[in-house]
Scaffold this motif. Structure first.
Motif, PDB file in Angstrom:
ATOM      1  N   ALA A  56       0.802  -0.846  -0.758  1.00  0.00           N
ATOM      2  CA  ALA A  56       0.283   0.132  -0.390  1.00  0.00           C
ATOM      3  C   ALA A  56       0.685   1.480   0.403  1.00  0.00           C
ATOM      4  CB  ALA A  56      -0.790   0.056   1.460  1.00  0.00           C
ATOM      5  N   THR A  57       1.832   1.428   0.490  1.00  0.00           N
ATOM      6  CA  THR A  57       3.048   2.521   0.425  1.00  0.00           C
ATOM      7  C   THR A  57       3.944   2.075  -0.688  1.00  0.00           C
ATOM      8  OG1 THR A  57       3.568   0.982   2.268  1.00  0.00           O
ATOM      9  CG2 THR A  57       2.482   2.406   2.790  1.00  0.00           C
ATOM     10  N   GLN A  58       4.131   1.309  -1.446  1.00  0.00           N
ATOM     11  CA  GLN A  58       5.266   2.203  -2.470  1.00  0.00           C
ATOM     12  C   GLN A  58       4.698   2.771  -3.344  1.00  0.00           C
ATOM     13  OE1 GLN A  58       8.609   1.039  -3.386  1.00  0.00           O
ATOM     14  NE2 GLN A  58       8.571  -0.028  -1.154  1.00  0.00           N
ATOM     15  N   LEU A  59       3.808   2.857  -4.117  1.00  0.00           N
ATOM     16  CA  LEU A  59       3.200   3.627  -5.163  1.00  0.00           C
ATOM     17  C   LEU A  59       2.491   4.348  -4.649  1.00  0.00           C
ATOM     18  CD1 LEU A  59       3.747   0.928  -8.210  1.00  0.00           C
ATOM     19  CD2 LEU A  59       5.286   2.683  -7.249  1.00  0.00           C
ATOM     20  N   VAL A  60       2.317   5.257  -3.441  1.00  0.00           N
ATOM     21  CA  VAL A  60       1.369   6.341  -2.783  1.00  0.00           C
ATOM     22  C   VAL A  60       1.414   7.238  -3.512  1.00  0.00           C
ATOM     23  CG1 VAL A  60       0.464   6.979  -0.885  1.00  0.00           C
ATOM     24  CG2 VAL A  60       0.289   4.538  -1.161  1.00  0.00           C
ATOM     25  N   GLU A  61       0.891   7.637  -3.512  1.00  0.00           N
ATOM     26  CA  GLU A  61       0.717   9.463  -3.963  1.00  0.00           C
ATOM     27  C   GLU A  61      -0.796  10.148  -3.637  1.00  0.00           C
ATOM     28  OE1 GLU A  61       0.300  13.075  -7.383  1.00  0.00           O
ATOM     29  OE2 GLU A  61       1.219  10.914  -8.023  1.00  0.00           O
ATOM     30  N   ILE A  62      -0.582  11.135  -2.358  1.00  0.00           N
ATOM     31  CA  ILE A  62      -1.628  11.615  -1.814  1.00  0.00           C
ATOM     32  C   ILE A  62      -1.786  13.434  -1.654  1.00  0.00           C
ATOM     33  CG2 ILE A  62      -2.618  11.877   0.582  1.00  0.00           C
ATOM     34  CD1 ILE A  62      -1.104   9.999   1.664  1.00  0.00           C
ATOM     35  N   PRO A  63      -2.788  13.377  -2.606  1.00  0.00           N
ATOM     36  CA  PRO A  63      -2.577  15.064  -3.210  1.00  0.00           C
ATOM     37  C   PRO A  63      -3.429  15.471  -1.759  1.00  0.00           C
ATOM     38  CG  PRO A  63      -4.853  13.975  -3.381  1.00  0.00           C
ATOM     39  CD  PRO A  63      -3.971  12.923  -3.110  1.00  0.00           C
ATOM     40  N   LEU A  64      -2.051  16.902  -1.960  1.00  0.00           N
ATOM     41  CA  LEU A  64      -2.127  18.064  -1.146  1.00  0.00           C
ATOM     42  C   LEU A  64      -2.988  19.499  -1.570  1.00  0.00           C
ATOM     43  CD1 LEU A  64       1.090  18.076   0.839  1.00  0.00           C
ATOM     44  CD2 LEU A  64      -0.746  16.575   1.405  1.00  0.00           C
ATOM     45  N   ASN A  65      -3.710  20.217  -0.700  1.00  0.00           N
ATOM     46  CA  ASN A  65      -3.960  21.350  -1.199  1.00  0.00           C
ATOM     47  C   ASN A  65      -3.371  22.083  -0.729  1.00  0.00           C
ATOM     48  OD1 ASN A  65      -6.204  20.150  -2.894  1.00  0.00           O
ATOM     49  ND2 ASN A  65      -7.423  20.063  -0.764  1.00  0.00           N
ATOM     50  N   ALA A  66      -2.981  23.691  -1.232  1.00  0.00           N
ATOM     51  CA  ALA A  66      -2.829  24.472  -0.503  1.00  0.00           C
ATOM     52  C   ALA A  66      -2.977  26.083  -0.453  1.00  0.00           C
ATOM     53  CB  ALA A  66      -0.989  25.248  -1.616  1.00  0.00           C
ATOM     54  N   ARG A  67      -3.681  26.097   0.875  1.00  0.00           N
ATOM     55  CA  ARG A  67      -4.740  27.181   1.497  1.00  0.00           C
ATOM     56  C   ARG A  67      -3.836  27.767   2.074  1.00  0.00           C
ATOM     57  NH1 ARG A  67      -9.256  24.540   3.838  1.00  0.00           N
ATOM     58  NH2 ARG A  67      -9.991  26.481   3.958  1.00  0.00           N
ATOM     59  N   PRO A  68      -4.252  29.248   1.783  1.00  0.00           N
ATOM     60  CA  PRO A  68      -3.882  29.984   3.177  1.00  0.00           C
ATOM     61  C   PRO A  68      -4.713  30.024   4.332  1.00  0.00           C
ATOM     62  CG  PRO A  68      -5.508  31.234   2.020  1.00  0.00           C
ATOM     63  CD  PRO A  68      -5.698  29.902   1.382  1.00  0.00           C
ATOM     64  N   TRP A  69      -3.976  30.061   5.289  1.00  0.00           N
ATOM     65  CA  TRP A  69      -4.636  30.213   7.006  1.00  0.00           C
ATOM     66  C   TRP A  69      -3.536  30.792   7.794  1.00  0.00           C
ATOM     67  CZ3 TRP A  69      -1.998  27.982  11.622  1.00  0.00           C
ATOM     68  CH2 TRP A  69      -2.859  28.220  13.223  1.00  0.00           C
ATOM     69  N   SER A  70      -4.088  31.942   8.593  1.00  0.00           N
ATOM     70  CA  SER A  70      -3.067  32.676   9.896  1.00  0.00           C
ATOM     71  C   SER A  70      -2.095  33.475   9.152  1.00  0.00           C
ATOM     72  CB  SER A  70      -3.143  32.149  10.940  1.00  0.00           C
ATOM     73  OG  SER A  70      -2.342  33.047  11.617  1.00  0.00           O
ATOM     74  N   GLY A  71      -2.318  34.327   7.673  1.00  0.00           N
ATOM     75  CA  GLY A  71      -1.622  34.738   7.118  1.00  0.00           C
ATOM     76  C   GLY A  71      -0.403  34.298   6.678  1.00  0.00           C
ATOM     77  N   GLU A 233       1.812  27.955  -5.545  1.00  0.00           N
ATOM     78  CA  GLU A 233       0.700  27.694  -6.301  1.00  0.00           C
ATOM     79  C   GLU A 233      -0.447  27.328  -4.919  1.00  0.00           C
ATOM     80  OE1 GLU A 233       0.788  30.438  -8.785  1.00  0.00           O
ATOM     81  OE2 GLU A 233       2.123  30.200  -9.422  1.00  0.00           O
ATOM     82  N   ALA A 234      -1.045  28.830  -5.018  1.00  0.00           N
ATOM     83  CA  ALA A 234      -2.657  28.275  -4.287  1.00  0.00           C
ATOM     84  C   ALA A 234      -3.612  26.967  -4.692  1.00  0.00           C
ATOM     85  CB  ALA A 234      -3.318  29.326  -3.501  1.00  0.00           C
ATOM     86  N   GLY A 235      -4.208  26.286  -4.174  1.00  0.00           N
ATOM     87  CA  GLY A 235      -5.030  25.943  -4.594  1.00  0.00           C
ATOM     88  C   GLY A 235      -5.310  24.410  -4.853  1.00  0.00           C
ATOM     89  N   VAL A 236      -6.230  23.205  -5.229  1.00  0.00           N
ATOM     90  CA  VAL A 236      -6.421  22.126  -5.100  1.00  0.00           C
ATOM     91  C   VAL A 236      -5.852  21.853  -5.833  1.00  0.00           C
ATOM     92  CG1 VAL A 236      -8.003  19.877  -4.758  1.00  0.00           C
ATOM     93  CG2 VAL A 236      -8.884  22.442  -4.516  1.00  0.00           C
ATOM     94  N   GLY A 237      -4.758  20.327  -5.031  1.00  0.00           N
ATOM     95  CA  GLY A 237      -4.139  19.510  -6.002  1.00  0.00           C
ATOM     96  C   GLY A 237      -3.034  20.160  -6.395  1.00  0.00           C
ATOM     97  N   GLU A 238      -2.636  21.080  -5.556  1.00  0.00           N
ATOM     98  CA  GLU A 238      -1.031  21.998  -5.529  1.00  0.00           C
ATOM     99  C   GLU A 238       0.215  21.213  -5.601  1.00  0.00           C
ATOM    100  OE1 GLU A 238      -0.579  24.032  -8.009  1.00  0.00           O
ATOM    101  OE2 GLU A 238      -2.669  24.455  -8.890  1.00  0.00           O
ATOM    102  N   GLY A 239      -0.266  20.407  -4.377  1.00  0.00           N
ATOM    103  CA  GLY A 239       0.891  19.524  -3.717  1.00  0.00           C
ATOM    104  C   GLY A 239       0.345  18.054  -3.254  1.00  0.00           C
ATOM    105  N   ALA A 240       1.158  17.381  -3.165  1.00  0.00           N
ATOM    106  CA  ALA A 240       1.094  16.073  -2.992  1.00  0.00           C
ATOM    107  C   ALA A 240       2.712  15.449  -2.203  1.00  0.00           C
ATOM    108  CB  ALA A 240       1.263  15.410  -4.598  1.00  0.00           C
TER     109      ALA A 240
END
Length: 349
Positions: A56-71, A233-240
């Protein structure tokens, strides 16, 4: 520890955030075993297969969002607590924090999802800045993220918090550093405003826990590799977030402009800073002179996704301010022999 609205020292100058860690702790007696990783069947994907931890951990890519919080900009990971009956609860948007080591949810109702333990988490963050922290009981249960389920994970549910990412669309924190920062104490009802009075966290931890991802990686038998990517960049799926083999085989790793760097594992992801230079005013600080050596918790310069600023030692900040006041441009040419090419960079520089 990482995470907080600012990272300022007592004199108002940004300094490296560090905290003392207990030297010796023991495993919790009634919490044997490590989280097991499986893939979770999505409701509309009946053909998804279960997998062992290693698979399960060998080929895992978990999408991350980039969002502002507390400045500042934060990377966010969606995590669902899983009940004993196997039902995934609504996903919680958590700050992904490489500067701390506890998975903690803000929503008190999530305490019913896992099995209650006799232990609690009490964390303080942002030393020298605005009071930030929480306390809450530890629970053991499943957590799921992007098709990956970690069974038997240890996480906390906040009972009181101050300054934590529990607003602006965030619902908790997922610390992914090492277990020295995930201290467990015998449970007690603190019933206080964390941070205002110095946060009376218990002084004697009884255990330290590996956060769920680290525990699963270390039990997989693989290289226990983890990679974090952000496009800028900010937005959905802009990180991993990449695990195991995917940490070094993804498309971003292949074109990274910086080579391998030495990292420490004394709680944080400690960076071996070789030097800091201001070419315009010919000032150079060695890594040793500013206390950046990944071999001691007292000389930690850390890679912290929970602090959205580049934090420098106060001596470097003062030199930058002095140079700017004197009219020097901080966009100076690369250092090197007059008329010649700049010196080659070294791995990790």
């Amino acid at each position: 520890q990482g995470c907080g609205p600012s990272a300022e020292g007592d004199d108002g100058i940004a300094v490296a955030s560090t905290s003392q860690v207990a030297a010796t702790t023991t495993a919790a007696p009634d919490l044997p075993g490590s989280p097991r990783a499986t893939t979770t069947e999505a409701p509309d994907s009946p053909d998804t297969t279960k997998a062992t931890t290693a698979e399960a951990t060998q080929l895992v890519e978990i999408p991350l969002n980039a969002r502002p919080w507390s400045g500042g900009m934060r990377l966010a990971i969606s995590v669902s607590p899983v009940t004993a009956a196997g039902r995934a609860l609504p996903a919680q948007e958590l700050v992904l924090d490489t500067g701390s080591s506890t998975l903690a949810f803000c929503n008190a109702s999530l305490a019913t999802a896992g099995a209650s333990t006799e232990y609690m988490s009490c964390n303080r963050y942002n030393p020298g800045g605005a009071p930030t922290g929480y306390w809450g009981r530890f629970y053991r249960g499943g957590v799921a993220m992007s098709g990956l389920e970690l069974a038997g994970a240890l996480y906390s549910v906040m009972e009181e918090e101050e300054g934590m990412p529990c607003d602006e669309g965030f619902q908790g924190i997922f610390g992914v550093a090492f277990k020295q920062l995930d201290l467990a104490f015998g449970y007690q009802d603190l019933s206080q405003d964390v941070g205002v009075d110095g946060s009376k966290c218990p002084s004697a931890p009884v255990a330290d826990f590996a956060e769920p991802l680290l525990a699963a990686l270390r039990s997989s038998g693989g290289p226990a590799a983890l990679g974090v990517y952000w496009s800028g960049e900010a937005g959905v799926g802009e990180g991993a977030l990449y695990l195991e083999g995917a940490a070094t085989s993804n498309a971003h790793a292949a074109v990274a402009p910086v080579g391998a760097a030495r990292l420490g594992e004394i709680g944080w992801y400690d960076i071996d800073v070789q030097e800091i230079a201001l070419p315009a005013v010919e000032r150079v600080w060695s890594g040793a002179s500013v206390g950046c050596a990944p071999d001691s918790s007292k000389t930690a310069c850390i890679m912290d996704t929970g602090t959205p600023v580049l934090v420098l030692p106060s001596s470097v900040i003062r030199a930058i301010e002095s140079a700017a006041e004197s009219g020097f441009s901080l966009r100076g040419p690369p250092r090197g022999p007059p008329g010649g090419p700049p010196p080659p960079t070294r791995p990790g520089e």
